[in-house]
Design an enzyme around this catalytic site. Structure first.
Site, PDB file in Angstrom:
ATOM      1  N   ARG A 239     -13.160   0.241  -5.375  1.00  0.00           N
ATOM      2  CA  ARG A 239     -12.457   0.223  -4.092  1.00  0.00           C
ATOM      3  C   ARG A 239     -11.736   1.551  -3.902  1.00  0.00           C
ATOM      4  NH1 ARG A 239     -10.160  -2.612   0.088  1.00  0.00           N
ATOM      5  NH2 ARG A 239      -8.097  -1.841   0.625  1.00  0.00           N
TER       6      ARG A 239
ATOM      7  N   CYS B 102       0.814  -1.214   0.000  1.00  0.00           N
ATOM      8  CA  CYS B 102       0.000   0.000   0.000  1.00  0.00           C
ATOM      9  C   CYS B 102       0.851   1.269   0.000  1.00  0.00           C
ATOM     10  CB  CYS B 102      -0.843  -0.055   1.265  1.00  0.00           C
ATOM     11  SG  CYS B 102      -1.883   1.348   1.428  1.00  0.00           S
TER      12      CYS B 102
HETATM   13  P1  IMP Z   1      -1.090  -7.074   3.725  1.00  0.00           P
HETATM   14  O1  IMP Z   1      -1.644  -8.258   4.456  1.00  0.00           O
HETATM   15  O2  IMP Z   1      -0.208  -6.251   4.588  1.00  0.00           O
HETATM   16  O3  IMP Z   1      -0.421  -7.466   2.456  1.00  0.00           O
HETATM   17  O4  IMP Z   1      -2.339  -6.132   3.378  1.00  0.00           O
HETATM   18  C1  IMP Z   1      -3.473  -6.591   2.694  1.00  0.00           C
HETATM   19  C2  IMP Z   1      -4.524  -5.494   2.718  1.00  0.00           C
HETATM   20  O5  IMP Z   1      -4.058  -4.337   2.033  1.00  0.00           O
HETATM   21  C3  IMP Z   1      -5.811  -5.831   1.995  1.00  0.00           C
HETATM   22  O6  IMP Z   1      -6.688  -6.635   2.745  1.00  0.00           O
HETATM   23  C4  IMP Z   1      -6.396  -4.450   1.701  1.00  0.00           C
HETATM   24  O7  IMP Z   1      -7.098  -3.894   2.788  1.00  0.00           O
HETATM   25  C5  IMP Z   1      -5.169  -3.605   1.505  1.00  0.00           C
HETATM   26  N1  IMP Z   1      -4.897  -3.355   0.091  1.00  0.00           N
HETATM   27  C6  IMP Z   1      -5.053  -4.169  -0.969  1.00  0.00           C
HETATM   28  N2  IMP Z   1      -4.631  -3.573  -2.103  1.00  0.00           N
HETATM   29  C7  IMP Z   1      -4.224  -2.348  -1.751  1.00  0.00           C
HETATM   30  C8  IMP Z   1      -3.684  -1.248  -2.484  1.00  0.00           C
HETATM   31  O8  IMP Z   1      -3.459  -1.287  -3.683  1.00  0.00           O
HETATM   32  N3  IMP Z   1      -3.418  -0.116  -1.759  1.00  0.00           N
HETATM   33  C9  IMP Z   1      -3.651  -0.037  -0.428  1.00  0.00           C
HETATM   34  N4  IMP Z   1      -4.103  -1.051   0.300  1.00  0.00           N
HETATM   35  C10 IMP Z   1      -4.403  -2.203  -0.354  1.00  0.00           C
END
Ligand code: IMP
EC number: 1.1.1.205
Length: 546
Positions: free
Chosen positions: A460, A334
Site C-alpha cells: 500500500r 494519516c
Molecule cells: P478515516 O475514516 O478518516 O479514519 O480514514 C480511513 C482511511 O485512511 C482508509 O480507508 C485509508 O484510505 C486511509 N489510511 C489507512 N491507513 C492509513 C495510513 O497509515 N496513512 C494514511 N492513510 C491511511
C-alpha cells in the site's frame, strides 16, 4: 431594495427576477478563490420539503455494476474490517472491504464466511453419508456454524438424497453414533426448477429448517435454509448479489505479482469486488494489475486508487477501473500530507475526480476523513457514490481486536495501515510466525498468530520495502461504540434527514440538482464553523442517537 413594500402574493414573481438563486453552484464554489477545500469548509443550502425523511432513498451506485441501498463502506484496515464487520456492513445495506494484512488463505476464509452467511439457493451445500457419525456433524457445526446437513449416498451434492440431519437429531447422542441411526428420512423436498420465491413460500409453510431441492430421480441439486429467510426479514436493506442472494463482499489486495495468487483464492471464495489498495494509485504496477484482472476475471468489479486528481484518475479509468477510491492524506490516522507534502483537501479531491470520472460512468468512493453524517451528505453532494470509513467504525463490537482500558475509557486499537506498527507486523509475521507484531494490544498478537504474510510488503505504501520505513500513519485507540448495526442505522437515518433538508428524495435527484445548479452551496468562514458548532454552553453532553 424596492422603494415601496411589495405585496406578499408577489414573492415568487419577485424571486424570479433575481439573476441567480441564493448561494453558489458547486462549480462556482470550486472556481471561487479559496476553492472547495475540506468538508467543513462549506455547507449546502436548504431546499423545499414536501415529503417524509423516511421516503428518501439512499440507494447509490458504488461501482459500474454494483448498487447498494446505503453508501457506506468499511475500510480495508486490520483494526476495521474482518468477517464480522463485513457481514454487518452488508446486512445493513453497505459493504465491507476485508483487509489484506494477513495471509491470503485467512483473508479468503473471511470472504467465504461472508458469502456463506446468507443464501438464496445454496448451490454447494456440505453433505455427509449415512456412514458418517455424529462427531462429523459437531465438527461442521464448530467450523462452519450450522448443522442442518443433507445426507446423500455419495456424501456429495448430486448424490441421491437419503435424509437430513438437524441439531435436534444429534443432540444428546454419543459422537460415534452413525448418522443412519439419527437422520430424518421423511424429508419435504422441492423439485429442481422451482423458483426462489416458490421455494421460500414452501419453506415458510412447512416450518422446516431446510428445504432440499432434488431432480426427478431424487438427486440433491441445492438447498434452501430457513435461517436465510429470517435474515431476509430482519435486514431488508441487505446488500446481496441479485442471482445468488448472497451478501456482497469486497476485499483489498496489493499490486505485487503475489497478489495475483492471493486474488485467485479470493475469487474462489466468491469475492464480488476487489480493491487495489495503494496510497498513490497512479502507478504502472496498478495499471498493469487492472488490465490483468479485467482480462482474467471479467465479472469481478475493480476499485482502483487512491487518487485525488483528474490526471491520476484518467490513467486508471483508461486501464478499466470500475470505480475509483479518492483520498490522499485525509484519513484520521494519516500523516501523509505532513510527511510527503503530497495530497489534497478531501472535498476538493472528491469533486475534481467525481466530475471527471462521472463522464465515463465510473463512480467514486470518498475515502477518509468522514467524521459525521454531514460529511457523508457532503461527499455525496460532491459527486461520490459512497463513503469509506475507518475511524467512525473502529471501536465497535464488530471491529477486530480486543477492548482495553485507557485513561478510564474502554477502547480498541485503531491504527493506520502505514503506521510503523502495521508495517512492522507485516514484516515480523512474515519472518517469524507466532511472534507478536508489536501492536499495543490484542490486534497485533491476533494477526501474528494467523501465521506469515506470504508477501511481506503488501505495497500500500511504496516505502514499505525500503531500508528505512517511513511512516504515513499513526496508531492510537478509539472509544467503545457498541455494535456497528445501530450506528449504521443512525448514519442512514441521519443521511435521510439531511437530504430531506436539501429537498431531495434520492441520490440521483441530488446528482441532477447539483449538476443543474439547483442545489446550492455556501462557503464557510472560520467564524461560520464556530457558529455552526455547539458554543456558549458551560458544559454539555453530545448524544448522537437513541
Ligand atoms: P478515516 O475514516 O478518516 O479514519 O480514514 C480511513 C482511511 O485512511 C482508509 O480507508 C485509508 O484510505 C486511509 N489510511 C489507512 N491507513 C492509513 C495510513 O497509515 N496513512 C494514511 N492513510 C491511511
Amino acid at each position: 431594495m424596492p422603494s415601496t413594500t411589495l405585496s406578499p402574493s408577489d414573492a415568487l414573481t419577485e424571486l424570479a427576477s433575481y439573476s441567480s438563486p441564493d448561494g453558489l453552484s458547486l462549480s462556482d464554489l470550486h472556481a471561487s478563490p479559496s476553492g472547495i477545500g475540506t468538508y467543513d469548509d462549506f455547507l449546502l443550502l436548504p431546499g423545499h420539503i414536501n415529503f417524509q425523511a423516511t421516503e428518501v432513498s439512499t440507494r447509490t451506485q458504488i461501482t459500474r455494476n454494483v448498487s447498494l441501498n446505503t453508501p457506506f463502506m468499511s475500510s480495508p484496515m486490520d483494526t476495521v474490517t474482518e468477517t464480522e464487520m463485513a457481514i454487518s456492513m452488508a446486512l445493513m445495506g453497505g459493504i465491507g472491504v476485508v483487509h489484506h494484512n494477513q495471509p491470503a488463505a485467512s483473508q479468503a476464509a473471511m470472504v467465504r464466511a461472508v458469502k456463506r452467511h446468507e443464501n438464496g439457493f445454496i448451490t454447494s451445500p456440505v453433505c455427509l453419508t449415512p456412514a458418517h457419525v455424529v462427531a462429523n456433524v459437531l465438527d461442521i457445526k464448530e467450523r462452519l456454524g450450522f448443522c442442518g446437513i443433507p445426507i446423500t449416498d455419495t456424501g456429495e451434492l448430486g448424490g441421491k438424497l437419503l435424509g437430513l440431519v438437524t441439531r435436534r437429531d444429534v443432540q444428546f447422542r454419543p459422537p460415534t453414533t452413525p448418522l443412519h441411526e439419527v437422520m430424518t428420512t421423511e424429508v419435504v423436498t422441492a423439485p429442481e426448477g422451482v423458483t426462489l420465491a416458490e421455494a421460500q413460500h414452501l419453506l415458510r409453510e412447512n416450518k422446516k429448517g431446510k428445504l432440499p431441492i432434488v431432480d426427478a430421480s431424487g438427486r440433491l441439486k441445492s438447498l434452501l435454509a430457513r435461517s436465510d429467510l429470517l435474515k431476509n426479514q430482519t435486514y431488508p436493506m441487505a446488500s446481496k448479489h441479485p442471482q445468488t442472494k448472497q451478501l456482497f463482499c469486497a476485499a483489498a489486495i496489493g499490486t505485487r505479482p503475489a497478489d495475483k495468487d492471493r486474488l485467485a483464492l479470493l475469487v474462489d471464495a466468491g469475492l464480488d469486488i476487489v480493491v487495489l489498495d495503494s496510497s498513490q494509485g497512479n502507478s504502472s504496477f496498478q495499471i498493469e494489475m487492472i488490465k490483468w484482472i479485467k482480462a482474467t476475471y471479467p465479472k469481478l468489479e475493480v476499485i482502483a486508487g487512491n487518487v485525488v486528481t483528474r490526471e491520476q484518475a484518467a490513467n486508471l479509468i483508461a486501464a478499466g477501473a470500475d470505480a475509483l477510491r479518492v483520498g490522499m492524506g485525509s484519513g484520521s490516522i494519516c500523516i501523509t500530507q505532513e510527511v510527503m507534502a503530497v495530497g489534497r483537501p478531501q472535498a476538493t479531491a472528491v469533486y475534481a475526480v467525481a466530475e471527471f470520472a462521472g463522464r465515463f460512468g465510473v463512480p467514486v468512493i470518498a475515502d477518509g476523513g468522514i467524521g459525521n453524517v454531514g460529511h457523508v451528505a457532503k461527499a455525496l453532494a460532491l459527486g461520490a457514490g459512497a463513503v469509506m470509513m475507518g475511524s467512525l467504525l473502529a471501536g465497535t463490537t464488530e471491529a477486530p481486536g480486543e477492548y482495553f482500558w485507557h485513561d478510564g475509557k474502554r477502547v480498541k486499537t485503531y491504527r493506520g495501515m502505514g503506521s510503523l506498527e502495521a508495517m512492522e507486523q507485516r514484516a515480523s509475521s512474515s519472518s517469524s510466525a507466532g511472534k507478536s507484531g508489536g501492536a499495543a494490544n490484542g490486534v497485533g498478537v491476533k494477526q501474528a498468530l494467523k501465521g506469515p504474510v506470504e508477501n511481506a510488503a503488501t505495497s500500500r505504501y511504496f516505502s514499505e520495502s525500503s531500508a528505512v520505513k517511513v511512516a504515513q500513519g499513526v496508531s492510537g485507540d478509539v472509544q467503545d461504540k457498541g455494535s456497528v448495526k445501530p450506528f449504521l442505522q443512525y448514519l442512514h437515518a441521519g443521511l435521510q434527514h439531511s437530504m430531506q433538508d436539501m429537498g431531495l428524495r434520492s441520490v440521483p435527484e441530488l446528482r441532477r440538482g447539483v449538476g443543474s445548479g439547483q442545489v446550492r452551496f455556501e462557503k464557510r468562514t472560520v467564524n461560520g464553523v464556530v457558529e455552526g458548532g455547539v458554543h456558549g454552553l458551560n458544559s454539555f453532553t453530545k448524544r448522537l442517537f437513541a
